[in-house]
Design a protein around this motif. Structure first.
Motif, PDB file in Angstrom:
ATOM      1  N   GLN A  63       1.612  -1.594  -0.055  1.00 17.33           N
ATOM      2  CA  GLN A  63      -0.010  -0.139   0.039  1.00 17.33           C
ATOM      3  C   GLN A  63       0.864   1.460  -0.497  1.00 17.33           C
ATOM      4  O   GLN A  63       0.207   2.364  -0.540  1.00 17.33           O
ATOM      5  N   LEU A  64       2.462   1.405   0.741  1.00 15.38           N
ATOM      6  CA  LEU A  64       2.874   2.304   0.622  1.00 15.38           C
ATOM      7  C   LEU A  64       3.613   2.997  -0.397  1.00 15.38           C
ATOM      8  O   LEU A  64       3.521   4.061  -1.627  1.00 15.38           O
ATOM      9  N   LYS A  65       3.626   1.784  -1.261  1.00 17.72           N
ATOM     10  CA  LYS A  65       4.213   1.763  -2.534  1.00 17.72           C
ATOM     11  C   LYS A  65       3.505   2.556  -3.403  1.00 17.72           C
ATOM     12  O   LYS A  65       3.409   3.053  -4.452  1.00 17.72           O
ATOM     13  N   GLN A  66       1.889   1.862  -3.862  1.00 16.24           N
ATOM     14  CA  GLN A  66       1.490   2.032  -4.568  1.00 16.24           C
ATOM     15  C   GLN A  66       0.845   4.040  -4.366  1.00 16.24           C
ATOM     16  O   GLN A  66       0.277   4.379  -4.887  1.00 16.24           O
ATOM     17  N   SER A  67       0.855   3.982  -2.939  1.00 17.60           N
ATOM     18  CA  SER A  67       0.368   5.079  -2.779  1.00 17.60           C
ATOM     19  C   SER A  67       1.292   6.038  -2.827  1.00 17.60           C
ATOM     20  O   SER A  67       0.798   7.582  -3.590  1.00 17.60           O
ATOM     21  N   THR A  68       2.282   6.006  -2.264  1.00 14.03           N
ATOM     22  CA  THR A  68       3.456   7.382  -2.636  1.00 14.03           C
ATOM     23  C   THR A  68       4.285   7.037  -3.338  1.00 14.03           C
ATOM     24  O   THR A  68       5.798   7.970  -3.428  1.00 14.03           O
ATOM     25  N   GLY A  69       4.889   5.131  -3.976  1.00 19.44           N
ATOM     26  CA  GLY A  69       5.986   5.470  -4.935  1.00 19.44           C
ATOM     27  C   GLY A  69       6.773   5.313  -3.620  1.00 19.44           C
ATOM     28  O   GLY A  69       8.396   4.672  -4.413  1.00 19.44           O
ATOM     29  N   ILE A  70       6.728   4.762  -2.624  1.00 24.96           N
ATOM     30  CA  ILE A  70       8.412   4.699  -1.906  1.00 24.96           C
ATOM     31  C   ILE A  70       7.703   3.217  -1.055  1.00 24.96           C
ATOM     32  O   ILE A  70       7.700   2.669  -0.955  1.00 24.96           O
ATOM     33  N   THR A  71       9.156   2.625  -1.551  1.00 22.59           N
ATOM     34  CA  THR A  71       9.482   1.157  -0.780  1.00 22.59           C
ATOM     35  C   THR A  71      10.324   0.584  -0.034  1.00 22.59           C
ATOM     36  O   THR A  71      10.665   2.052   0.572  1.00 22.59           O
ATOM     37  N   GLY A  72      10.128   0.076   0.519  1.00 24.78           N
ATOM     38  CA  GLY A  72      11.392  -0.715   1.808  1.00 24.78           C
ATOM     39  C   GLY A  72      10.971  -2.181   2.283  1.00 24.78           C
ATOM     40  O   GLY A  72      11.169  -2.476   0.952  1.00 24.78           O
ATOM     41  N   SER A  73      11.019  -2.369   3.271  1.00 24.71           N
ATOM     42  CA  SER A  73      10.851  -4.145   3.834  1.00 24.71           C
ATOM     43  C   SER A  73      10.959  -4.178   4.650  1.00 24.71           C
ATOM     44  O   SER A  73      11.112  -2.929   5.814  1.00 24.71           O
ATOM     45  N   TYR A  74      11.379  -5.147   5.314  1.00 23.12           N
ATOM     46  CA  TYR A  74      10.185  -5.312   6.826  1.00 23.12           C
ATOM     47  C   TYR A  74      11.162  -6.677   6.953  1.00 23.12           C
ATOM     48  O   TYR A  74      11.504  -7.268   7.147  1.00 23.12           O
ATOM     49  N   LYS A  75      11.593  -6.742   8.437  1.00 26.38           N
ATOM     50  CA  LYS A  75      12.473  -7.852   9.118  1.00 26.38           C
ATOM     51  C   LYS A  75      11.222  -8.432  10.758  1.00 26.38           C
ATOM     52  O   LYS A  75      10.109  -7.394  11.027  1.00 26.38           O
ATOM     53  N   SER A  76      11.895  -9.756  11.082  1.00 26.68           N
ATOM     54  CA  SER A  76      11.228 -10.002  12.521  1.00 26.68           C
ATOM     55  C   SER A  76      11.787  -9.569  13.343  1.00 26.68           C
ATOM     56  O   SER A  76      13.280  -9.433  13.444  1.00 26.68           O
ATOM     57  N   ILE A  77      10.991  -8.898  14.390  1.00 27.77           N
ATOM     58  CA  ILE A  77      11.395  -9.315  15.887  1.00 27.77           C
ATOM     59  C   ILE A  77      11.020  -9.176  16.911  1.00 27.77           C
ATOM     60  O   ILE A  77       9.275  -9.660  16.671  1.00 27.77           O
ATOM     61  N   ASN A  78      10.864  -9.654  17.752  1.00 30.95           N
ATOM     62  CA  ASN A  78      10.287 -10.510  18.912  1.00 30.95           C
ATOM     63  C   ASN A  78      10.284  -8.467  20.200  1.00 30.95           C
ATOM     64  O   ASN A  78      10.577  -7.962  20.347  1.00 30.95           O
ATOM     65  N   GLN A  79       8.576  -9.386  20.457  1.00 26.28           N
ATOM     66  CA  GLN A  79       7.719  -7.938  20.726  1.00 26.28           C
ATOM     67  C   GLN A  79       7.115  -7.962  22.179  1.00 26.28           C
ATOM     68  O   GLN A  79       6.860  -9.298  22.776  1.00 26.28           O
TER      69      GLN A  79
END
Length: 504
Positions: free
Chosen positions: A255-271
Motif C-alpha cells: 500500500q505504501l508503494k502504491q500510494s506514494t511510490g516509496i519502497t521498503g523492507s520488513y524484518k521479524s522482531i521480538n515484541q
C-alpha cells in the motif's frame, strides 16, 4: 426659546381627553423663526376642564399655556404660541387632532426674520482654511465652504531640451547657479531599446555549474550569474513500530508503494508487551455444591474461568480468577453486583513476548516525499519514526547572462552552452534606457528670473522654455457659512472666528 400656549376656552358640553404634543424647542439652521399659535376648535364644558388641559399641555411640552373665555358664552378655547415654523405648527396641530380628536387652526404671529451668512477674514492657506472649517463644524454645528480670494500667481520652471552629454549637463547646472543664483537639477530621458539575455537549462552540482560559468564568460564576453533552482535536499528513512502478523507487514508495504511510490523492507522482531492484569477472589461460598454452581454461573455470564479453593478446615470456599483483563474485570464486577456477591481484586504487571514485524523504508529524498510517507503512516494509524540519513542530493543551478544588444555575443554564448550539452534560450525584451538628459530649474516666481535662465541656456546653444509648476502664491482663502437664522448660532460662529484669528 420657551414656547407659550394661550388657551381661550369656549364652554360647551364637549369634553377634553388628555394629549401630548412633541416638537423641537430649538430651531436648527434654515428654520423659519416666524411665531405660530395653535387654537384647537374643540371647547370645554367647564373652566376646570380647560385649566387641567392647559396644565397637562405645559407639563408634556414645556410651552407656556393659558386659557380664557371665548365669545359671550361660558365656553373656552386653547391657543398655543412660540412655535417657530409653519410646518412644525401644522405637524403639531395634526398630532393634537390625532391624539385628542380636537381640531384647530394655525396662523402666523410676529414678523419674519432674515437668514444670515458669515464670511471669515483672510486665511493664508487652503489647508489651514479647511482645518478651521472642520473645527467650526465640530464646535458650533454650523457648516460652510472654503473659497479662494485675491489673485493667484503661478510658479514657473525653466526646462531645457534634451542634452546627450551628462558631463556638459553638470557644467551647465554649475554655470547657471554661478551666473544667476538659480538652482537646478537634471533628469534622464528614457528611450526604448531591445536587449537579450541567455538562460541555460539545469546544471547539477556546484563544480559543474562553476566550470560552465567560467567557460561561458571567457568565450562569449558576457558576464553571467548562477541561480540556484533546486537546493540540495536531505535523505530520510522511516521505521515503523512493531506490526503483528507478517501478512499485515507485507500488505502495508504494498500500500505504501502504491500510494506514494516509496519502497521498503520488513524484518521479524521480538515484541515485549507489558500490561496490567487483575487477580480476583470472591467472598466465601458455603458448601461444595454452592461454590461449584458459582463457578459455573461466572463462566456462563462473564466468559471468565475460575477455580474454587477451600478455606482452611471449614466447609466454605472461595472462587479465584487469575490474569483478568480490564474488560473481563468489568464483566465480573457487573455480574457479582447483580448477584449481590462480594470480591476483592489486585492489579499486577504481566509481560509477554511475541513475534512482530518492523518496516523500514528505502531512502526518501526531500521534505515533500518524507511528508507523504508520514501522512501515509498516520492515515494507516501506524506509528513510524522519521530519521535523517546525513546524506543530501546535489544543488541545481541555472546560468543567466547579462543583458546585451550585441547579437554576436549572444550567438557565442549559446554555442558555449550547446558544447556543454545544456539547453538554452535567448530572451529579448524592450527596455527603457537613459541616454539623454534634461535640466529643470527650481520653482521661480519672478518673471525676470525666468527670462534670465532662458537667456543663459540660449547663450550655451541649448533651447529652453518656461512652464507652470501648478503651485500658486499670493492668494488668500475665506470660510463662508451656510445660511443661519438663530442669533445664538451667529454669535457662536463670530466668537469662534475671533478666537481663531479669522474675525468675520
Amino acid at each position: 426659546m420657551k414656547k407659550r400656549l394661550i388657551a381661550p376656552m369656549l364652554l360647551s358640553a364637549a369634553s377634553l381627553a388628555f394629549f401630548t404634543i412633541t416638537g423641537s424647542a430649538q430651531a436648527a439652521a434654515y428654520t423659519d423663526y416666524s411665531i405660530y399659535k395653535v387654537e384647537p376648535a374643540k371647547t370645554f364644558s367647564t373652566e376646570i376642564q380647560a385649566s387641567q388641559a392647559a396644565a397637562k399641555l405645559e407639563k408634556d411640552t414645556g410651552w407656556d399655556a393659558s386659557y380664557q373665555a371665548s365669545g359671550t358664552t361660558a365656553t373656552y378655547q386653547i391657543t398655543a404660541t412660540g412655535i417657530h415654523s409653519e410646518a412644525e405648527a401644522k405637524t403639531l396641530l395634526s398630532g393634537l387632532t390625532k391624539q385628542t380628536a380636537i381640531t384647530g387652526t394655525s396662523s402666523p404671529v410676529g414678523s419674519k426674520q432674515p437668514y444670515m451668512t458669515i464670511t471669515s477674514g483672510a486665511i493664508s492657506s487652503e489647508k489651514q482654511a479647511n482645518i478651521l472649517l472642520a473645527k467650526l463644524k465640530q464646535e458650533t454645528g454650523v457648516t460652510g465652504a472654503v473659497k479662494m480670494s485675491g489673485t493667484a500667481q503661478f510658479y514657473m520652471n525653466v526646462v531645457t531640451s534634451e542634452i546627450a552629454d551628462e558631463k556638459k549637463v553638470k557644467e551647465l547646472i554649475q554655470g547657471l547657479t554661478k551666473k544667476t543664483g538659480i538652482k537646478s537639477t537634471y533628469q534622464p530621458v528614457t528611450h526604448e531599446v531591445s536587449v537579450t539575455s541567455i538562460h541555460s537549462g539545469a546544471m547539477i552540482g556546484d563544480s559543474k555549474a562553476a566550470q560552465v560559468k567560467n567557460a561561458f564568460q571567457k568565450e562569449s564576453g558576457l558576464k553571467a550569474s548562477l541561480k540556484e533552482t533546486v537546493k540540495g535536499q536531505a535523505y530520510y528513512t522511516f521505521t515503523t513500530a512493531p506490526i503483528s502478523g507478517e501478512a499485515n507487514a507485507k500488505t502495508l508495504l504494498q500500500q505504501l508503494k502504491q500510494s506514494t511510490g516509496i519502497t521498503g523492507s520488513y524484518k521479524s522482531i521480538n515484541q515485549k508487551t507489558t500490561a496490567d492484569v487483575y487477580n480476583v477472589q470472591s467472598a466465601y461460598f458455603k458448601g461444595l455444591n454452592t461454590v461449584k454452581d458459582a463457578v459455573s454461573q461466572i463462566k456462563k455470564n462473564t466468559g471468565v474461568s475460575g477455580y474454587y479453593q477451600k478455606v482452611g478446615k471449614s466447609t466454605s470456599y472461595t472462587v479465584n480468577m487469575k490474569n483478568l483483563t480490564k474488560q473481563q474485570l468489568q464483566k465480573v464486577n457487573a455480574f457479582f453486583k447483580k448477584k449481590k456477591w462480594h470480591y476483592t481484586s489486585s492489579a499486577v504487571k504481566k509481560t509477554t513476548t511475541s513475534s512482530a514485524y518492523q518496516i523500514t523504508t528505502a531512502q526518501i529524498l526531500g521534505e515533500q516525499q518524507a511528508n507523504k510517507a508520514a501522512a501515509f503512516f498516520t492515515q494507516k494509524k501506524v506509528k513510524a519514526t522519521r530519521k535523517a540519513t546525513g546524506k543530501t542530493s546535489e544543488n541545481q543551478y541555472q546560468l543567466i547572462s547579462e543583458e546585451t544588444t550585441d547579437q554576436a555575443k549572444v550567438t557565442k554564448g549559446l554555442n558555449v552552452l550547446k558544447k556543454n550539452k545544456l539547453s538554452a534560450t535567448a530572451k529579448t525584451v524592450k527596455k527603457q534606457t537613459a541616454n539623454t538628459f534634461k535640466i529643470t530649474t527650481e520653482s521661480l516666481l519672478d518673471a525676470a528670473k525666468v527670462n534670465e535662465a532662458i537667456t543663459f541656456f540660449k547663450s550655451n546653444q541649448i533651447s529652453a522654455a518656461s512652464k507652470k509648476t501648478g503651485q500658486t502664491t499670493g492668494s488668500k482663502y475665506q470660510i463662508t457659512t451656510e445660511a443661519i437664522i438663530n442669533k445664538e448660532d451667529i454669535d457662536r460662529v463670530l466668537a469662534f472666528l475671533k478666537k481663531n484669528n479669522a474675525s468675520g
